[in-house]
Design a protein around this motif. Structure first.
Motif, PDB file in Angstrom:
ATOM      1  N   ARG A 634       0.827  -1.208   0.000  1.00  0.00           N
ATOM      2  CA  ARG A 634       0.000   0.000   0.000  1.00  0.00           C
ATOM      3  C   ARG A 634       0.856   1.250   0.000  1.00  0.00           C
ATOM      4  NH1 ARG A 634      -3.723   1.608   5.100  1.00  0.00           N
ATOM      5  NH2 ARG A 634      -1.633   1.689   6.014  1.00  0.00           N
ATOM      6  N   SER A 635       1.915   1.244   0.805  1.00  0.00           N
ATOM      7  CA  SER A 635       2.794   2.413   0.889  1.00  0.00           C
ATOM      8  C   SER A 635       3.424   2.712  -0.468  1.00  0.00           C
ATOM      9  CB  SER A 635       3.871   2.169   1.945  1.00  0.00           C
ATOM     10  OG  SER A 635       4.764   3.252   2.003  1.00  0.00           O
ATOM     11  N   ALA A 638       0.668   3.957  -2.931  1.00  0.00           N
ATOM     12  CA  ALA A 638       0.249   5.324  -2.630  1.00  0.00           C
ATOM     13  C   ALA A 638       1.301   6.333  -3.082  1.00  0.00           C
ATOM     14  CB  ALA A 638      -0.019   5.466  -1.135  1.00  0.00           C
ATOM     15  N   GLN A 641       1.134   6.670  -6.828  1.00  0.00           N
ATOM     16  CA  GLN A 641      -0.057   7.390  -7.280  1.00  0.00           C
ATOM     17  C   GLN A 641      -0.166   8.784  -6.675  1.00  0.00           C
ATOM     18  OE1 GLN A 641      -3.408   4.841  -6.439  1.00  0.00           O
ATOM     19  NE2 GLN A 641      -2.782   3.307  -7.926  1.00  0.00           N
ATOM     20  N   VAL A 643      -0.941   9.752  -3.597  1.00  0.00           N
ATOM     21  CA  VAL A 643      -2.137   9.898  -2.764  1.00  0.00           C
ATOM     22  C   VAL A 643      -1.806   9.401  -1.367  1.00  0.00           C
ATOM     23  CG1 VAL A 643      -3.742   9.622  -4.688  1.00  0.00           C
ATOM     24  CG2 VAL A 643      -3.021   7.605  -3.390  1.00  0.00           C
ATOM     25  N   PRO A 645      -1.921   7.006   1.829  1.00  0.00           N
ATOM     26  CA  PRO A 645      -2.103   5.541   1.853  1.00  0.00           C
ATOM     27  C   PRO A 645      -3.545   5.115   2.076  1.00  0.00           C
ATOM     28  CG  PRO A 645      -0.124   6.124   3.047  1.00  0.00           C
ATOM     29  CD  PRO A 645      -0.808   7.414   2.707  1.00  0.00           C
ATOM     30  N   VAL A 648      -5.815   4.342  -0.874  1.00  0.00           N
ATOM     31  CA  VAL A 648      -5.709   3.014  -1.500  1.00  0.00           C
ATOM     32  C   VAL A 648      -6.588   2.038  -0.725  1.00  0.00           C
ATOM     33  CG1 VAL A 648      -4.139   1.159  -2.164  1.00  0.00           C
ATOM     34  CG2 VAL A 648      -3.388   3.544  -2.304  1.00  0.00           C
TER      35      VAL A 648
END
Length: 697
Positions: A634-635, A638, A641, A643, A645, A648
């Motif tokens: 996830r990190s 993110a 992208q 954004v 975390p 996500v």
């Protein structure tokens, strides 16, 4: 500003017709006094009569009272009621109106030159600041940036402190924190160079004048001796700073509020000052108003049940309403296949009620987001029921809808070119493609304005999904024009359509709470944040308590007619609908029965339990290694992208994945918070991580 010396003869009826608790609040000695007033318990009556009592008993002259409300309408009502009791001259104003009046009086002494002008709309100044630092300058972005600046100033957050504070509170922000802070700082410079003040500056400068000029503070405090603050649960840190400056070392203060109705924390409001009033003033008189004179016992019972499941309520501030009106009908609950069916049924019921004698003006349809109004506008139009939209523009009058309609007309003209082949794709897919450049994304946009824009555009796609296959883009554009022409605001007062926020402070004989599904109430972007979920619960509580006699609650399993019935009714309704109620049986027959714990088999209550598919007190079987791998993924995602975390997946969703270890897409989408868009975007990666963990194990 010398203190007035006249005395006032107060109508004796100002102290009559009160119940024991109201009388205790009205006749309490000089402040500090805290009145915890539940919905429908007569707080306005109590406030006005307390002021009349203080004046009539000689404690204070009318002109020495400053009563602060949150709307000009409420301030006007307060003055009207006081005049009826023979108490004229009380200053009843909003915070901003009071500050503006004071600042104009003290400005020559504090600043010394001509008063600065009040900014007439801040978008232009925000736009100048945004352009200078390279931020987006379209109307939607500027509205979001302006709203974010208002929140920061109301919360006493400087441009320098903004990035750290939004990170601390995990605030949903419209752009990168450093960029918002730069726009904020630039906006303040634009105003200063043009010698302009915005509404928040009125409060900041008033507080500063009283805090730093002893002679100004002395004159003000000689004029105003007694303060009353209504809706105290919605005070912002900036407003509290002004109130503290008004008071100085004094404590002649009466506050009235209900923490159960705190619904504006997104704008900086906080119930903290109400909840901590007794701690600040240990000698304060605290009175609880719990007798509900507005609603039937049946409506009151529903309201109590909604709020009884709230988390984090401070002991001693919890109010349980007591219904004292004659009994009425039980609240009704209904489930529908889709939103058009829900709207048509509501419109038909309203039409019948009007024919049976209920005034249209005593009926309201309340929803969570403004985009939900369109289907009800249409259904009421088709049923011949007059209506008015409160607190927002009608659907077809919204800028994003007008812009989208123009784009669809242009696209329809291009598609009608005989040199081009007909588009074989479904209408909804074509409409979605046309609207993508105008803000239609897979997930709701960040920021209030962006989210409202997204909801409106998504509603247009939903309308395209409802139409028959014979409709092409040209026919769809014509259909939109026809519906827009038919939806001009009615010239007569009718049924009220309003968001739950816009309904605050109002009441009707009959209230229809519609569209109550998870993802709408609570709203999707509240997931993963318990404080936001609880604010959504309070919104429902506010909605329920707007009804005097009849309360109807409904939801739809699909958005579009004939669509997949994959929605869940709002989690806030669990326990509210009787088990033997037809709506509960319908839900069970469609696979919508109350979910049960996968460990002990008990019914699941609450967002976290539903997400984990286990009771909160059942042992967790989380795969710690898998959870670590998911968080690392996830990190990285993110960061790639750009954004936060949690955009996500939230921590709760990752934990649910690590506990349930879904083996396929069906298992993945069974976890609340993972819809079709996130499945398409992240599903393959997540399932691969789970599979890799299973192989490693």
């Amino acid at each position: 500003m010398a203190a007035p010396s006249q005395t006032t003869d107060v109508d004796p009826s100002a102290r009559s017709g009160l119940d024991a608790d109201q009388r205790a609040a009205v006749t309490a000695p000089r402040g500090p006094v805290c009145v915890l007033a539940g919905a429908g318990t007569g707080k306005t009556r109590t406030i006005t009569r307390r002021i009349a009592h203080l004046v009539g008993s000689g404690h204070v002259a009318p002109g020495q009272v400053l009563a602060v409300t949150f709307t000009a309408r409420a301030a006007g009502e307060l003055r009207t009621r006081l005049r009826a009791f023979g108490v004229g001259g009380v200053q009843a104003r909003t915070f901003h109106a009071a500050a503006l009046r004071q600042l104009r009086y003290f400005w020559p002494r504090v600043v010394g030159d001509a008063p600065w002008q009040l900014l007439d709309g801040k978008l232009r100044a925000v736009g100048q600041a945004a352009h200078k630092v390279g931020a987006e300058t379209n109307a939607e972005s500027l509205r979001d940036l302006a709203g974010e600046i208002e929140w920061a100033k109301a919360s006493l957050i400087t441009p320098e402190g903004y990035p750290a504070e939004v990170a601390r509170v995990r605030r949903d922000i419209p752009a990168a924190a450093d960029l918002v802070a730069a726009v904020y700082a630039g906006y303040e410079k634009v105003k200063e160079s043009a010698r302009l003040l915005d509404f928040d500056d009125l409060l900041l400068h008033t507080a500063a004048a009283l805090e730093t000029h002893a002679e100004v503070a002395a004159e003000f405090r000689d004029r105003y001796r007694c303060f009353v603050v209504d809706e105290y649960q919605d005070v912002t840190p900036l407003q509290q700073r002004v109130l503290d400056a008004w008071l100085g070392e004094r404590d002649d203060l009466t506050v009235v509020g209900d923490a159960n109705q705190t619904i504006y924390t997104f704008a900086g409001a906080t119930p903290r000052y109400l909840l901590e009033f007794s701690r600040r003033f240990p000698e304060a008189t605290v009175v609880r108003l719990q007798r509900d004179y507005r609603s039937t016992p049946q409506v009151v019972s529903a309201a109590n049940m909604v709020i009884s499941n709230a988390r984090g309520r401070v002991a001693g501030t919890r109010l349980r309403l007591i219904g004292v009106q004659p009994p009425g009908p039980e609240p009704s609950f209904a489930e529908y296949d889709d939103e058009p069916a829900e709207a048509k049924a509501v419109a038909a019921t309203i039409r019948r009620m009007i024919s049976e004698g209920t005034p249209a003006s005593e009926i309201a349809v309340l929803f969570r987001v403004n985009a939900q109004s369109e289907v009800y506008e249409r259904a009421l139009d088709e049923a011949g029921v007059p209506f008015q939209v409160r607190g927002g523009e009608r659907f077809f009058a919204r800028p994003e809808v007008r812009q989208a309609m123009a784009a669809l007309r242009t696209a329809a003209l291009a598609a009608g070119d005989p040199e081009q082949a007909a588009d074989p794709r479904p209408l909804a897919e074509v409409v979605r493609e046309v609207l993508v450049p105008y803000g239609l994304t897979d997930e709701p946009a960040a920021g209030t304005a962006g989210r409202q824009r997204w909801e409106s555009l998504r509603a247009l796609v939903g309308l395209a999904e409802e139409l028959t296959p014979e409709f092409d883009l040209s026919a769809f554009a014509a259909e939109l024009a026809t519906r827009a022409d038919a939806a001009h605001p009615p010239t007569v007062q009718g049924v009220t359509l309003a968001s739950l926020h816009a309904a605050k402070g109002l009441e009707w004989d009959a209230v229809f709470l519609v569209g109550l599904v998870d993802g709408t109430l609570p709203i999707q972007h509240a997931e993963g944040d318990e404080s936001k979920i609880e604010e959504e619960r309070r919104l429902l509580y506010v909605g329920v308590t707007r009804a005097r006699r009849q309360l109807s609650v409904s939801w739809a399993l699909a958005r579009a007619e004939g669509g997949r019935r994959g929605r869940r009714r709002s989690r806030f309704l669990y326990g509210l609908i009787p088990d033997n109620h037809p709506a509960a049986r319908v839900a069970a027959s469609r696979g919508g029965a109350k979910p049960r714990c996968r460990i002990c088999g008990s019914p699941l209550l609450g967002a976290e339990a539903l997400k984990m598919r286990r009771c909160s007190n059942c042992p967790s079987d989380v795969d710690v290694d898998l959870l670590d791998r998911l968080k690392h993924w996830r990190s990285s995602t993110a960061k790639e992208q750009q954004v936060p975390p949690y955009v996500v997946f939230t921590d709760a969703t990752l934990t649910a994945i690590a506990e349930q270890r879904p083996a396929d897409t069906a298992g993945l989408v069974a976890i609340p918070g993972i819809g079709a868009a996130k499945l398409d975007r992240y599903g393959r990666d997540v399932l691969a991580l789970v599979a890799a963990e299973d192989v490693a194990g």
